[in-house]
Each structure stands twice: as structure tokens, then as C-alpha cells.
Design an enzyme around this catalytic site. Structure first.
Site, PDB file in Angstrom:
ATOM      1  N   ASP A  10      -9.282  -3.815  -6.248  1.00  0.00           N
ATOM      2  CA  ASP A  10      -8.729  -2.804  -5.348  1.00  0.00           C
ATOM      3  C   ASP A  10      -9.319  -1.426  -5.646  1.00  0.00           C
ATOM      4  OD1 ASP A  10      -7.083  -1.308  -3.693  1.00  0.00           O
ATOM      5  OD2 ASP A  10      -5.311  -2.498  -4.140  1.00  0.00           O
ATOM      6  N   HIS A  20      -8.180  -4.921  -1.917  1.00  0.00           N
ATOM      7  CA  HIS A  20      -6.915  -4.363  -1.425  1.00  0.00           C
ATOM      8  C   HIS A  20      -6.365  -5.136  -0.221  1.00  0.00           C
ATOM      9  CE1 HIS A  20      -4.014  -1.122  -0.839  1.00  0.00           C
ATOM     10  NE2 HIS A  20      -4.307  -1.154   0.454  1.00  0.00           N
ATOM     11  N   CYS A  79       0.851  -1.203   0.000  1.00  0.00           N
ATOM     12  CA  CYS A  79       0.000   0.000   0.000  1.00  0.00           C
ATOM     13  C   CYS A  79       0.885   1.251   0.000  1.00  0.00           C
ATOM     14  CB  CYS A  79      -0.936  -0.055   1.198  1.00  0.00           C
ATOM     15  SG  CYS A  79      -2.164   1.242   1.235  1.00  0.00           S
TER      16      CYS A  79
END
Lengths: 134, 373
Positions: B314, B343, B161
Site C-alpha cells: 500500500d 491498497h 481508506c
């Protein structure tokens, strides 16, 4: 997760009931599902709406401005009384942190120097000594 | 009669427990639904607290609020250690989620010497820190100490991330000591960043006003932003748990996820300012214009083998934002793997240990150094 579980309690039944009422497969759940889809669409449109985002942004900025003014006012008042403010404490903390960092860097460098010394010492011990010439 | 009494006593104790939890949540000003619905579900499902972050580890280095954690394998099979770099917003333990569903535990069991950076909770000291201090200071120290403790010459950097974005910037500035790079659900082209790109546009969002007013960005403000992504689903997903209240594994996993999602930390102020401007607003990171410590972040400087992991569903790092990395790095050895998850699913879904992580572990093994002897 395979341990024996206590028997169902009243809350379990209540929660299962709510689950049934909102289950898309049950008749009342179908109605709820339609409501959920419609509300989601509204929020989705709102989250992408130029007008909404502009208004929300302005509202946020106003909140930030008020907060900053209140903090600045409180600090000015404290300064007038010659009392240390949060900003002063933070400045002191920053200086302390910098001191701490410098100490840490010195410690790391010392450790690396000691490691290097240990390696040199080991190399010297491993090298056969030449007989001393008279 | 005794059954009635038992039930009445149970109902009373449940209402006391739940009202106690609610009053604590209200006093703390909690916004996450977990604070209010979690105690109800736990009681109704008759499950305990989820055992998150249970892989044994020890702290090998600290600097400010940052900690470097080591997850040592019982039998080490690879000389190259893995260093996980996680985002500054949430807690790192999503990578060490539940026993049997932990990416860190999985990699450790594959024989990797695993390390993870826990950024900790930023305080007044971290408020003034910028990217240079985070990358050139904290991350550089973390890399050096990982190499030192594991006795390796280089490592596999594994960014996830926003941690992936930070790790990429680090790798571009300090490529020494990096053998491989894994970018998991990492936003790179921020103008492909979905709804966050829209919300952070300068005409809607004045990041300077926010940081000047608050310093570190408070959790409540971040939470409010996340809630706006799907406000209705944020509540109605709890109804699915109500329907599956008799499935303890499902409930435990759900509660663990909600606990992690509600366990956010404030975002360090100055880093947030630069992150929003350089990434979301001006896309400087992707375009090679971002400056850290007086040097431009040029992703072309990354030449080590690269593995990009994409979550097809995502919404935080949409696939087009992550796939853009391939065209920017200088690496010749580039692999992209796509998985049909969201995600967070890359790290927590049941597909992880069955389908995703074995492939990742194979790629890292093929690119790692063998142990001497």
C-alpha cells in the site's frame, strides 16, 4: 465473459502491435523499458525534491489567489448592480438545508415516539386486565 | 471484396465511435487516461462496459447528498449487520466492484445484512459542512437507521481508506451501538503516510488558499495530485492491456478499475481543510488532539473487538501508518491480518474472494451475534 466475441478488427491488430513494440521481452520493448525506468526515476526524484515542491506550491498558491480575486471581483460587480451573487444563493441554500434538517429531525423523533407508543400499547394489551372493583 | 468492405465499414464506425468519445472527454476537460484510451481498448478487445456495482440494493435513508444502501441477503445467518464506510474522495462501489469480485456481494452471500454509506456528490450545501456534521450528523443517522432497519442492537463498522479514518473518529466519539470494528487500509499515523505526507507539508501546500479559492476541492486538482504519484506508470500500464487484448476477463477488470479511478467526486471543502491540517500536517488524529464538535477524538475510547487489514504494498495507507492503530485503541481483542496486495487490491484483486475475504468473514462471524431462535 464467456459469450462468443466478434472477430479481431484492425484496431485489435494495431493495439497488439504497439503492445509487442513495448513488451519488455521484445527487442524494441527492451529499449522502451529502459526509457520508462529512467523517466520514472526522474519523476520520482522530482516528486520528492524540496525545490520542485516549493516552486509547485508557490505556483498553486498563485493560481488560487487569482481565482479568489476574480470571484471576489465578479461578486462585487454583481452587488453594485444589486444582483444576487453565488454567495447569496449559497447562504440561502444553507438556510434551506438547515430547515430541511430540522424537519428531518422532527420526522425521526415522531417515528421514534410512534414506535414507543406502539410498544406501550402492545404491552398494555398483553397484560391481563384486573377485574374492576365495585 | 465483401471482406474489404466489411473491414472498411468497421474501421469507419470505430473511428467515429472513438472520436466521439474523445470529443466528449475533451469538452468535459477529462484528465484521466481512461477517457481517451478506454474507448480504444474496448473496441480493440471487443468487450462491453464493465458491469460494476451490480449487487441489488435499495436506498433506506438519505440525508443531504448521503444515501444509506441496503444489500439484503437471501438467507440471513447473522444478527449483526455490517455497515461499510467509504472515503469521501472516490465512489463507494469499489467495494461492489464486479460480479464475483465484490466484497459487498461476498459478505451478503455469507448471510450478513449489509449496508453501505454512499456519500454522493457534494454540492454547495456540503461545502460548509465540517467533521462534526459528517460524523455526528450523517454517520450517526446512518448507524441509527442501519440498526433500526436490520432490527439489531449493534453492528460491525467496516471502514476503508479515509472512510476508515472517519469511522475510527466516529467510533471514538460515539461508541454506542458498535459491536466490532474492521479497519481496512486505513491511515492512522499520518506522519507515516508516505508521499502524501511530504506533499501536504505546510511549506509546500496552503490548504486554506485552496479551499478559500475553490470551496469543494475540484476533481481535476485531486486527479493531478494522484497522477503525480506515478505519472509514467499511469500511462504505461495501458500497454500491458494492449499486450493482453485477447484476454477479455483481464481487460474487463482493468477497464472497471480505470472507470472507478476516473469516477471521483469533489472533496467537501471544510472537511478537506480539517482533514489535511488535523491528519497530514499536524497528526492530531493520531496524537489524540483532533477536536470534533468540541470533543477530542481519543482512539482509546474504542473498546470493541478490532480487526486491522493491511495491504503490504500500500502506498496510500502505508503499513506503518495502519499498524499504529493497535497501540492507540482501548480494545483488548485485536487482530491484524496482512496480505501481499496493494491498497485497492484488498477489495478488487482475484485474491479477494479466494484468500482475503473468507478470513475477514470468519473473524466477523466469530464476533457477531447469532440470530434469535
Amino acid at each position: 465473459m464467456t459469450q462468443p466475441r466478434p472477430p479481431k478488427n484492425l484496431l485489435t491488430h494495431l493495439v497488439t502491435g504497439i503492445g509487442y513494440l513495448t513488451d519488455p521481452k521484445s527487442p524494441p520493448g527492451k529499449l522502451f523499458n529502459r526509457f520508462e525506468t529512467a523517466t520514472s526515476k526522474v519523476f520520482d526524484r522530482l516528486a520528492r525534491s524540496h525545490t520542485f515542491l516549493r516552486i509547485a506550491g508557490k505556483g498553486l498558491n498563485l493560481g488560487f489567489m487569482v481565482r479568489r480575486s476574480v470571484t471576489a471581483g465578479a461578486e462585487a460587480w454583481l452587488h453594485a448592480w444589486q444582483a444576487p451573487t453565488l454567495g447569496d444563493v449559497q447562504a440561502m441554500r444553507t438556510q434551506l438545508r438547515q430547515l430541511g434538517d430540522r424537519l428531518e429531525v422532527t420526522q425521526t423523533q415522531l417515528e421514534l415516539a410512534l414506535d414507543a407508543l406502539a410498544r406501550v400499547e402492545a404491552d398494555l394489551r398483553a397484560t391481563p386486565r384486573l377485574p374492576e372493583t365495585p | 471484396m465483401s471482406t474489404f468492405r466489411t473491414r472498411a465499414r468497421e474501421a469507419l464506425s470505430a473511428s467515429l465511435e472513438i472520436s466521439g468519445a474523445w470529443s466528449r472527454a475533451l469538452r468535459a476537460g477529462a484528465l484521466a487516461p481512461n477517457a481517451y484510451l478506454g474507448p480504444i481498448v474496448k473496441r480493440a478487445a471487443r468487450v462491453g462496459d464493465p458491469p460494476v456495482n451490480s449487487t441489488p440494493h435499495r436506498v433506506v435513508y438519505t440525508r443531504g447528498s448521503m444515501r444509506l444502501l441496503r444489500f439484503e441477503p437471501t438467507v440471513r445467518r447473522h444478527a449483526t449487520p455490517i455497515l461499510f464506510v467509504y472515503s469521501l474522495i472516490n465512489r463507494y462501489y469499489i467495494l461492489d466492484f464486479l460480479p464475483g469480485r465484490s466484497l459487498i456481494e461476498f459478505m451478503r452471500d455469507q448471510g450478513y445484512d449489509v449496508y453501505a454509506i454512499d456519500w454522493g456528490t457534494p454540492g454547495a450545501l456540503e461545502e460548509q459542512m465540517n467533521w462534526d456534521e459528517f460524523l455526528g450528523g450523517m454517520m450517526r443517522s446512518a448507524v441509527q437507521w442501519t440498526l433500526k432497519v436490520s432490527g439489531a442492537e449493534d453492528l460491525t463498522m467496516y471502514g476503508y481508506c479515509m472512510g476508515g479514518t472517519m469511522a475510527l473518529a466516529y467510533a471514538a466519539l460515539y461508541p454506542q451501538g458498535l459491536r466490532n470494528f474492521v479497519a481496512q487500509a486505513t491511515p492512522v499515523d499520518f506522519h507515516e503516510g508516505g508521499i502524501f505526507h511530504t506533499w501536504t507539508r505546510p511549506e509546500y501546500f496552503d490548504v486554506d488558499a485552496m479551499v478559500d479559492a475553490h470551496g469543494n476541492v475540484p476533481i481535476d486538482l485531486m486527479e493531478a495530485g494522484f497522477s503525480m504519484m506515478a505519472p509514467i506508470q499511469r500511462l504505461t500500464k495501458w500497454l500491458e492491456v494492449f499486450r493482453r487484448i485477447d484476454d477479455p476477463e483481464f481487460v474487463t477488470t482493468f477497464l472497471a478499475m480505470e472507470r472507478w479511478a476516473a469516477d471521483n467526486v469533489p472533496f467537501p471543502g471544510e472537511v478537506y481543510r480539517q482533514y489535511i491540517k488535523d491528519c497530514y500536517q499536524e497528526n492530531n488524529f493520531y496524537e489524540g488532539r483532533m477536536v470534533v464538535g468540541g470533543r477530542k477524538v481519543d482512539l482509546g475510547q474504542i473498546t470493541c473487538p478490532l480487526l486491522t487489514l493491511i495491504a503490504e504494498n500500500d502506498t496510500i495507507a502505508p503499513p506503518p501508518s495502519s499498524t499504529a492503530l493497535d497501540g492507540k485503541v482501548g480494545s483488548v481483542d485485536k487482530t491484524t491480518l496482512r496480505f501481499p496486495v496493494g491498497h485497492i487490491g484488498l477489495s478488487t484483486s482475484s485474491k479477494g474472494p479466494r484468500m482475503i475475504w473468507p478470513e475477514v468473514a470468519r473473524w466477523i462471524a466469530a464476533h457477531s451475534a447469532a440470530l434469535p431462535g
